[in-house]
Scaffold this motif. Structure first.
Motif, PDB file in Angstrom:
ATOM      1  N   GLN A 164       4.371   3.326   5.144  1.00 42.14           N
ATOM      2  CA  GLN A 164       3.080   3.185   4.470  1.00 42.14           C
ATOM      3  C   GLN A 164       3.039   4.005   3.184  1.00 42.14           C
ATOM      4  O   GLN A 164       2.520   3.547   2.159  1.00 42.14           O
ATOM      5  N   ARG A 165       3.556   5.208   3.228  1.00 48.30           N
ATOM      6  CA  ARG A 165       3.607   6.039   2.015  1.00 48.30           C
ATOM      7  C   ARG A 165       4.553   5.410   0.986  1.00 48.30           C
ATOM      8  O   ARG A 165       4.276   5.415  -0.219  1.00 48.30           O
ATOM      9  N   TYR A 166       5.669   4.907   1.466  1.00 52.63           N
ATOM     10  CA  TYR A 166       6.649   4.265   0.577  1.00 52.63           C
ATOM     11  C   TYR A 166       6.009   3.065  -0.129  1.00 52.63           C
ATOM     12  O   TYR A 166       6.208   2.849  -1.335  1.00 52.63           O
ATOM     13  N   ALA A 167       5.229   2.292   0.607  1.00 51.56           N
ATOM     14  CA  ALA A 167       4.556   1.131   0.022  1.00 51.56           C
ATOM     15  C   ALA A 167       3.541   1.552  -1.034  1.00 51.56           C
ATOM     16  O   ALA A 167       3.391   0.894  -2.075  1.00 51.56           O
ATOM     17  N   ALA A 168       2.832   2.656  -0.780  1.00 49.99           N
ATOM     18  CA  ALA A 168       1.864   3.151  -1.757  1.00 49.99           C
ATOM     19  C   ALA A 168       2.556   3.539  -3.060  1.00 49.99           C
ATOM     20  O   ALA A 168       2.039   3.298  -4.158  1.00 49.99           O
ATOM     21  N   VAL A 169       3.752   4.131  -2.950  1.00 49.33           N
ATOM     22  CA  VAL A 169       4.507   4.493  -4.144  1.00 49.33           C
ATOM     23  C   VAL A 169       4.984   3.240  -4.876  1.00 49.33           C
ATOM     24  O   VAL A 169       4.975   3.186  -6.110  1.00 49.33           O
ATOM     25  N   ALA A 170       5.368   2.211  -4.138  1.00 55.03           N
ATOM     26  CA  ALA A 170       5.797   0.960  -4.770  1.00 55.03           C
ATOM     27  C   ALA A 170       4.665   0.366  -5.608  1.00 55.03           C
ATOM     28  O   ALA A 170       4.890  -0.106  -6.736  1.00 55.03           O
ATOM     29  N   THR A 171       3.463   0.392  -5.086  1.00 56.68           N
ATOM     30  CA  THR A 171       2.313  -0.120  -5.827  1.00 56.68           C
ATOM     31  C   THR A 171       2.083   0.678  -7.110  1.00 56.68           C
ATOM     32  O   THR A 171       1.814   0.116  -8.178  1.00 56.68           O
ATOM     33  N   ALA A 172       2.209   2.011  -6.988  1.00 56.95           N
ATOM     34  CA  ALA A 172       2.003   2.871  -8.151  1.00 56.95           C
ATOM     35  C   ALA A 172       3.078   2.657  -9.207  1.00 56.95           C
ATOM     36  O   ALA A 172       2.791   2.636 -10.412  1.00 56.95           O
ATOM     37  N   VAL A 173       4.317   2.473  -8.775  1.00 56.38           N
ATOM     38  CA  VAL A 173       5.407   2.223  -9.722  1.00 56.38           C
ATOM     39  C   VAL A 173       5.207   0.880 -10.420  1.00 56.38           C
ATOM     40  O   VAL A 173       5.453   0.753 -11.630  1.00 56.38           O
ATOM     41  N   ALA A 174       4.743  -0.124  -9.696  1.00 51.38           N
ATOM     42  CA  ALA A 174       4.474  -1.427 -10.317  1.00 51.38           C
ATOM     43  C   ALA A 174       3.422  -1.296 -11.414  1.00 51.38           C
ATOM     44  O   ALA A 174       3.553  -1.890 -12.491  1.00 51.38           O
ATOM     45  N   THR A 175       2.390  -0.515 -11.146  1.00 53.31           N
ATOM     46  CA  THR A 175       1.343  -0.292 -12.144  1.00 53.31           C
ATOM     47  C   THR A 175       1.914   0.392 -13.382  1.00 53.31           C
ATOM     48  O   THR A 175       1.626  -0.003 -14.523  1.00 53.31           O
ATOM     49  N   ARG A 176       2.755   1.409 -13.156  1.00 51.22           N
ATOM     50  CA  ARG A 176       3.330   2.146 -14.295  1.00 51.22           C
ATOM     51  C   ARG A 176       4.295   1.270 -15.082  1.00 51.22           C
ATOM     52  O   ARG A 176       4.316   1.311 -16.316  1.00 51.22           O
ATOM     53  N   LEU A 177       5.092   0.464 -14.400  1.00 52.15           N
ATOM     54  CA  LEU A 177       5.990  -0.447 -15.104  1.00 52.15           C
ATOM     55  C   LEU A 177       5.195  -1.472 -15.915  1.00 52.15           C
ATOM     56  O   LEU A 177       5.598  -1.849 -17.022  1.00 52.15           O
ATOM     57  N   ASN A 191       6.415  -8.348  -7.062  1.00 51.43           N
ATOM     58  CA  ASN A 191       7.569  -7.735  -6.399  1.00 51.43           C
ATOM     59  C   ASN A 191       7.149  -6.573  -5.502  1.00 51.43           C
ATOM     60  O   ASN A 191       7.711  -6.370  -4.418  1.00 51.43           O
ATOM     61  N   ALA A 192       6.175  -5.790  -5.955  1.00 51.87           N
ATOM     62  CA  ALA A 192       5.694  -4.668  -5.154  1.00 51.87           C
ATOM     63  C   ALA A 192       5.055  -5.163  -3.864  1.00 51.87           C
ATOM     64  O   ALA A 192       5.228  -4.564  -2.789  1.00 51.87           O
ATOM     65  N   ARG A 193       4.321  -6.264  -3.956  1.00 54.83           N
ATOM     66  CA  ARG A 193       3.714  -6.820  -2.744  1.00 54.83           C
ATOM     67  C   ARG A 193       4.788  -7.304  -1.765  1.00 54.83           C
ATOM     68  O   ARG A 193       4.662  -7.115  -0.545  1.00 54.83           O
ATOM     69  N   ALA A 194       5.845  -7.907  -2.294  1.00 50.73           N
ATOM     70  CA  ALA A 194       6.930  -8.372  -1.428  1.00 50.73           C
ATOM     71  C   ALA A 194       7.637  -7.201  -0.759  1.00 50.73           C
ATOM     72  O   ALA A 194       7.939  -7.231   0.447  1.00 50.73           O
ATOM     73  N   PHE A 195       7.905  -6.154  -1.529  1.00 52.62           N
ATOM     74  CA  PHE A 195       8.550  -4.959  -0.986  1.00 52.62           C
ATOM     75  C   PHE A 195       7.653  -4.310   0.063  1.00 52.62           C
ATOM     76  O   PHE A 195       8.112  -3.914   1.141  1.00 52.62           O
ATOM     77  N   SER A 196       6.374  -4.222  -0.227  1.00 51.04           N
ATOM     78  CA  SER A 196       5.422  -3.636   0.719  1.00 51.04           C
ATOM     79  C   SER A 196       5.326  -4.469   1.999  1.00 51.04           C
ATOM     80  O   SER A 196       5.132  -3.928   3.093  1.00 51.04           O
ATOM     81  N   GLY A 197       5.475  -5.783   1.859  1.00 54.81           N
ATOM     82  CA  GLY A 197       5.466  -6.639   3.036  1.00 54.81           C
ATOM     83  C   GLY A 197       6.621  -6.334   3.967  1.00 54.81           C
ATOM     84  O   GLY A 197       6.456  -6.291   5.203  1.00 54.81           O
ATOM     85  N   ARG A 198       7.791  -6.105   3.399  1.00 54.36           N
ATOM     86  CA  ARG A 198       8.947  -5.718   4.217  1.00 54.36           C
ATOM     87  C   ARG A 198       8.702  -4.367   4.883  1.00 54.36           C
ATOM     88  O   ARG A 198       9.091  -4.157   6.047  1.00 54.36           O
ATOM     89  N   LEU A 199       8.059  -3.474   4.162  1.00 55.58           N
ATOM     90  CA  LEU A 199       7.759  -2.157   4.725  1.00 55.58           C
ATOM     91  C   LEU A 199       6.730  -2.256   5.848  1.00 55.58           C
ATOM     92  O   LEU A 199       6.807  -1.530   6.840  1.00 55.58           O
ATOM     93  N   THR A 200       5.766  -3.150   5.702  1.00 61.57           N
ATOM     94  CA  THR A 200       4.775  -3.344   6.758  1.00 61.57           C
ATOM     95  C   THR A 200       5.443  -3.829   8.037  1.00 61.57           C
ATOM     96  O   THR A 200       5.112  -3.374   9.149  1.00 61.57           O
ATOM     97  N   THR A 201       6.384  -4.745   7.909  1.00 62.72           N
ATOM     98  CA  THR A 201       7.126  -5.221   9.082  1.00 62.72           C
ATOM     99  C   THR A 201       7.905  -4.090   9.731  1.00 62.72           C
ATOM    100  O   THR A 201       7.895  -3.925  10.965  1.00 62.72           O
ATOM    101  N   LEU A 202       8.586  -3.285   8.920  1.00 65.84           N
ATOM    102  CA  LEU A 202       9.332  -2.142   9.440  1.00 65.84           C
ATOM    103  C   LEU A 202       8.400  -1.154  10.120  1.00 65.84           C
ATOM    104  O   LEU A 202       8.698  -0.639  11.213  1.00 65.84           O
ATOM    105  N   ASP A 203       7.275  -0.873   9.494  1.00 63.33           N
ATOM    106  CA  ASP A 203       6.306   0.065  10.065  1.00 63.33           C
ATOM    107  C   ASP A 203       5.855  -0.408  11.451  1.00 63.33           C
ATOM    108  O   ASP A 203       5.767   0.389  12.399  1.00 63.33           O
TER     109      ASP A 203
END
Length: 325
Positions: A164-177, A191-203
């Protein structure tokens, strides 16, 4: 955390390394931050951040990870070429406190092109865990009245072990990019949403897989697994707070007593950290050892080829070690 040797006079290093930029794979025809062609160049200094940037940036960015596989990223020493790459980057993605050398170079060379992810990661203090007597573990946190300011690694940097924390960072990096490269903002967000989706499954797999463990005490080589433990209902009991710390015999004795009193059957070692102290506790308690990987680096000795594979291997290791049904 082992204190990082910091190259003296970083600006001088950057000047000395100007000719080496082409070998970094980050040079461009324009000035600092131009990267390769029109694509932004993003520099990181740890595998989890490199994976995140590659996943979110996709084909639109050029990435450079300064941390070589198999090297403890806390111990990173910057070369002149590394400093020059930071100076030339469009963006430097780092977590303040993870590496003293990177912190300094990001501030002095990158300036407003540096993006510190410690905020969106919601980092918390690393507890100093001291098993007391035969039965209890007393955790001292940074806000408990004790002075933790002089402790290297007083903040737990391993946010990626909580998806969950990793996904939050992905969202923030997408915003900065998206701010660096507005033309491709929508792709970064997608892309951040797709990455976060994989993280949600792992979580979901982690939480479900460790829900029914009869043994919740997690005795580890160092305090890298606090976020994972918190997320899955386990209790981290580190032998040392940081990889460079050497516990004294009394501390080892207290942890051994704690492990015996709580029926701990597995002591967890790490791929990049000496197992000597974990082995000693295992011998004194009759426990076995197993490798739990904080995924700071991927090498040919890793239990998988990427973060997701290693985390699922960690799940299997924990289910066996904690006796989960």
């Amino acid at each position: 955390m082992i204190l990082v040797k910091l190259p003296a006079a970083l600006p001088a290093l950057a000047l000395a390394a100007t000719a080496a930029l082409a070998g970094c794979g980050t040079s461009g025809a324009g000035g600092p931050g131009s990267g390769g062609g029109d694509r932004p160049t993003v520099v990181t200094a740890a595998y989890p951040l490199d994976l995140l940037v590659r996943s979110v940036g996709g084909e639109h960015v050029t990435t450079l990870n300064l941390a070589k596989p198999g090297v403890e990223p806390h111990d990173l020493e910057l070369t002149a070429k590394n400093v020059a790459a930071i100076d030339d980057a469009s963006l430097v993605v780092y977590s303040k406190g993870f590496s003293t050398a990177v912190d300094t170079a990001a501030k002095e060379q990158a300036g407003d092109r540096a993006f510190d992810v410690s905020g969106p990661a919601r980092l918390t203090p690393t507890p100093s865990v001291e098993p007391v007597g035969e039965g209890d573990a007393e955790q001292h946190h940074a806000d408990d009245g004790h002075d933790h300011g002089s402790e290297p690694g007083a903040v737990d940097q391993h946010f990626w072990l909580d998806p969950q924390r990793y996904a939050a960072v992905a969202t923030a990096v997408a915003t900065r990019l998206g701010q660096v490269d507005p033309a491709n903002r929508a792709d970064y967000e997608r892309n951040a949403r797709a990455f976060s989706g994989r993280l949600t499954t792992l979580d979901r797999e982690l939480v479900t897989g460790l829900r029914s463990c009869p043994r919740t005490e997690l005795v580890t080589s160092h305090a890298a697994f606090g976020y994972l433990a918190q997320r899955t209902g386990l209790s981290q009991v580190p032998i040392a707070v940081s990889p460079g710390q050497e516990p004294d015999p009394a501390a080892l004795g207290r942890i051994s007593s704690y492990a015996k009193a709580h029926g701990v059957t597995t002591i967890y070692t790490e791929p990049l950290v000496s197992s000597d102290f974990a082995d000693a506790i295992a011998r004194s308690t009759g426990a076995r050892t197993a490798t739990l990987d904080p995924v700071e680096s991927i090498t040919d000795r890793s239990a998988g080829g990427d973060y997701f594979a290693v985390m699922r291997s960690n799940l299997s290791t924990l289910r066996t070690g904690q006796g989960c049904s």
